[in-house]
Design a protein around this motif. Sequence first.
Motif, PDB file in Angstrom:
ATOM      1  N   GLY A   1      -8.432   4.453   4.659  1.00 48.58           N
ATOM      2  CA  GLY A   1      -8.745   5.207   3.443  1.00 48.58           C
ATOM      3  C   GLY A   1      -7.561   5.286   2.500  1.00 48.58           C
ATOM      4  N   ALA A   2      -6.391   5.555   3.029  1.00 46.75           N
ATOM      5  CA  ALA A   2      -5.193   5.667   2.193  1.00 46.75           C
ATOM      6  C   ALA A   2      -4.799   4.334   1.576  1.00 46.75           C
ATOM      7  N   LEU A   3      -4.912   3.265   2.327  1.00 43.75           N
ATOM      8  CA  LEU A   3      -4.574   1.941   1.791  1.00 43.75           C
ATOM      9  C   LEU A   3      -5.545   1.501   0.696  1.00 43.75           C
ATOM     10  N   VAL A   4      -6.825   1.755   0.888  1.00 38.82           N
ATOM     11  CA  VAL A   4      -7.819   1.403  -0.135  1.00 38.82           C
ATOM     12  C   VAL A   4      -7.568   2.214  -1.399  1.00 38.82           C
ATOM     13  N   ARG A   5      -7.325   3.509  -1.248  1.00 37.91           N
ATOM     14  CA  ARG A   5      -7.076   4.360  -2.407  1.00 37.91           C
ATOM     15  C   ARG A   5      -5.816   3.935  -3.138  1.00 37.91           C
ATOM     16  N   SER A   6      -4.773   3.638  -2.407  1.00 41.62           N
ATOM     17  CA  SER A   6      -3.523   3.212  -3.027  1.00 41.62           C
ATOM     18  C   SER A   6      -3.704   1.922  -3.808  1.00 41.62           C
ATOM     19  N   SER A   7      -4.405   0.974  -3.233  1.00 45.39           N
ATOM     20  CA  SER A   7      -4.664  -0.289  -3.915  1.00 45.39           C
ATOM     21  C   SER A   7      -5.520  -0.083  -5.155  1.00 45.39           C
ATOM     22  N   ALA A   8      -6.517   0.760  -5.049  1.00 48.92           N
ATOM     23  CA  ALA A   8      -7.408   1.016  -6.184  1.00 48.92           C
ATOM     24  C   ALA A   8      -6.687   1.720  -7.317  1.00 48.92           C
ATOM     25  N   SER A   9      -5.789   2.635  -7.005  1.00 49.61           N
ATOM     26  CA  SER A   9      -5.100   3.375  -8.067  1.00 49.61           C
ATOM     27  C   SER A   9      -4.078   2.516  -8.796  1.00 49.61           C
ATOM     28  N   ARG A  10      -3.628   1.423  -8.157  1.00 45.97           N
ATOM     29  CA  ARG A  10      -2.698   0.508  -8.822  1.00 45.97           C
ATOM     30  C   ARG A  10      -3.416  -0.582  -9.610  1.00 45.97           C
ATOM     31  N   ALA A  11      -4.723  -0.677  -9.452  1.00 46.64           N
ATOM     32  CA  ALA A  11      -5.482  -1.782 -10.042  1.00 46.64           C
ATOM     33  C   ALA A  11      -5.437  -1.794 -11.566  1.00 46.64           C
ATOM     34  N   ASN A  12      -5.462  -0.661 -12.205  1.00 52.24           N
ATOM     35  CA  ASN A  12      -5.469  -0.605 -13.664  1.00 52.24           C
ATOM     36  C   ASN A  12      -4.712   0.641 -14.097  1.00 52.24           C
ATOM     37  N   GLN A  13      -3.590   0.469 -14.730  1.00 51.66           N
ATOM     38  CA  GLN A  13      -2.766   1.612 -15.128  1.00 51.66           C
ATOM     39  C   GLN A  13      -3.162   2.205 -16.474  1.00 51.66           C
ATOM     40  N   THR A  14      -3.868   1.448 -17.323  1.00 49.53           N
ATOM     41  CA  THR A  14      -4.235   1.954 -18.638  1.00 49.53           C
ATOM     42  C   THR A  14      -5.331   3.002 -18.541  1.00 49.53           C
ATOM     43  N   VAL A  15      -6.423   2.639 -17.909  1.00 50.48           N
ATOM     44  CA  VAL A  15      -7.521   3.569 -17.659  1.00 50.48           C
ATOM     45  C   VAL A  15      -7.731   3.589 -16.156  1.00 50.48           C
ATOM     46  N   SER A  74      -4.940  14.871  -6.257  1.00 52.07           N
ATOM     47  CA  SER A  74      -3.598  14.801  -6.837  1.00 52.07           C
ATOM     48  C   SER A  74      -3.430  13.577  -7.725  1.00 52.07           C
ATOM     49  N   MET A  75      -3.959  12.417  -7.324  1.00 48.43           N
ATOM     50  CA  MET A  75      -3.848  11.229  -8.162  1.00 48.43           C
ATOM     51  C   MET A  75      -4.680  11.386  -9.430  1.00 48.43           C
ATOM     52  N   LEU A  76      -5.834  12.009  -9.321  1.00 47.59           N
ATOM     53  CA  LEU A  76      -6.633  12.292 -10.509  1.00 47.59           C
ATOM     54  C   LEU A  76      -5.805  13.118 -11.495  1.00 47.59           C
ATOM     55  N   CYS A  77      -5.110  14.122 -10.995  1.00 48.37           N
ATOM     56  CA  CYS A  77      -4.288  14.982 -11.856  1.00 48.37           C
ATOM     57  C   CYS A  77      -3.121  14.219 -12.480  1.00 48.37           C
ATOM     58  N   VAL A  78      -2.451  13.398 -11.690  1.00 49.80           N
ATOM     59  CA  VAL A  78      -1.331  12.613 -12.211  1.00 49.80           C
ATOM     60  C   VAL A  78      -1.806  11.657 -13.299  1.00 49.80           C
ATOM     61  N   GLU A  79      -2.912  10.976 -13.045  1.00 54.10           N
ATOM     62  CA  GLU A  79      -3.419  10.036 -14.040  1.00 54.10           C
ATOM     63  C   GLU A  79      -3.879  10.747 -15.309  1.00 54.10           C
ATOM     64  N   ALA A  80      -4.512  11.896 -15.167  1.00 55.55           N
ATOM     65  CA  ALA A  80      -4.918  12.669 -16.345  1.00 55.55           C
ATOM     66  C   ALA A  80      -3.681  13.139 -17.119  1.00 55.55           C
ATOM     67  N   ALA A  81      -2.650  13.568 -16.413  1.00 58.72           N
ATOM     68  CA  ALA A  81      -1.418  14.005 -17.076  1.00 58.72           C
ATOM     69  C   ALA A  81      -0.733  12.845 -17.789  1.00 58.72           C
ATOM     70  N   ARG A  82      -0.748  11.660 -17.196  1.00 63.21           N
ATOM     71  CA  ARG A  82      -0.174  10.476 -17.863  1.00 63.21           C
ATOM     72  C   ARG A  82      -0.938  10.140 -19.135  1.00 63.21           C
ATOM     73  N   LEU A  83      -2.256  10.180 -19.057  1.00 61.09           N
ATOM     74  CA  LEU A  83      -3.058   9.929 -20.254  1.00 61.09           C
ATOM     75  C   LEU A  83      -2.745  10.957 -21.340  1.00 61.09           C
ATOM     76  N   TRP A  84      -2.680  12.219 -20.928  1.00 61.16           N
ATOM     77  CA  TRP A  84      -2.410  13.314 -21.873  1.00 61.16           C
ATOM     78  C   TRP A  84      -1.043  13.144 -22.524  1.00 61.16           C
ATOM     79  N   SER A  85      -0.020  12.923 -21.708  1.00 66.10           N
ATOM     80  CA  SER A  85       1.338  12.812 -22.249  1.00 66.10           C
ATOM     81  C   SER A  85       1.532  11.527 -23.042  1.00 66.10           C
ATOM     82  N   GLY A  86       0.695  10.525 -22.783  1.00 67.67           N
ATOM     83  CA  GLY A  86       0.751   9.280 -23.539  1.00 67.67           C
ATOM     84  C   GLY A  86      -0.012   9.343 -24.850  1.00 67.67           C
ATOM     85  N   GLY A  87      -0.580  10.501 -25.152  1.00 66.35           N
ATOM     86  CA  GLY A  87      -1.284  10.675 -26.406  1.00 66.35           C
ATOM     87  C   GLY A  87      -2.784  10.448 -26.332  1.00 66.35           C
ATOM     88  N   ASP A  88      -3.285  10.039 -25.170  1.00 67.81           N
ATOM     89  CA  ASP A  88      -4.725   9.818 -25.010  1.00 67.81           C
ATOM     90  C   ASP A  88      -5.394  11.094 -24.507  1.00 67.81           C
TER      91      ASP A  88
END
Length: 110
Positions: free
Chosen positions: A14-28, A69-83
């Motif tokens: 589960g952790a390996l699949v999630r890690s791979s999926a979260s690295r798949a696309n950094q923009t969205v 936690s990854m959902l929160c980090v990605e949302a914070a990155r989008l927010w701080s990036g102006g999106d």
Amino acid sequence: MITVVGFALAAAVGALVRSSASRANQTVPYGTFTVNVVGAFALGLLADVDPPVATVAGVAGAGTLTTFSMLCVEAARLWSGGDRILAVGYVAASCAAGVAAAALGIAVAP
């Protein structure tokens, strides 16, 4: 003993699949969105399953696949990036799709 080994293996996968999926696309963050929805569906399917299956498949497998936690980090990155609209939409869509997927899993569970 078999439960401990199964737990460790399910958690690792589960952790390996999630890690791979979260690295798949950094923009969205489609990868994290997808694994969270799939994990919510899986947990819905397992809602009425007894231990040790619920512990191994639910807590270890689906639990490490999904990640708030990854959902929160990605949302914070989008927010701080102006999106900011995308950030809010991402959180709202993740919550709505996750609840719907869990409900569907509960509904179709044997």
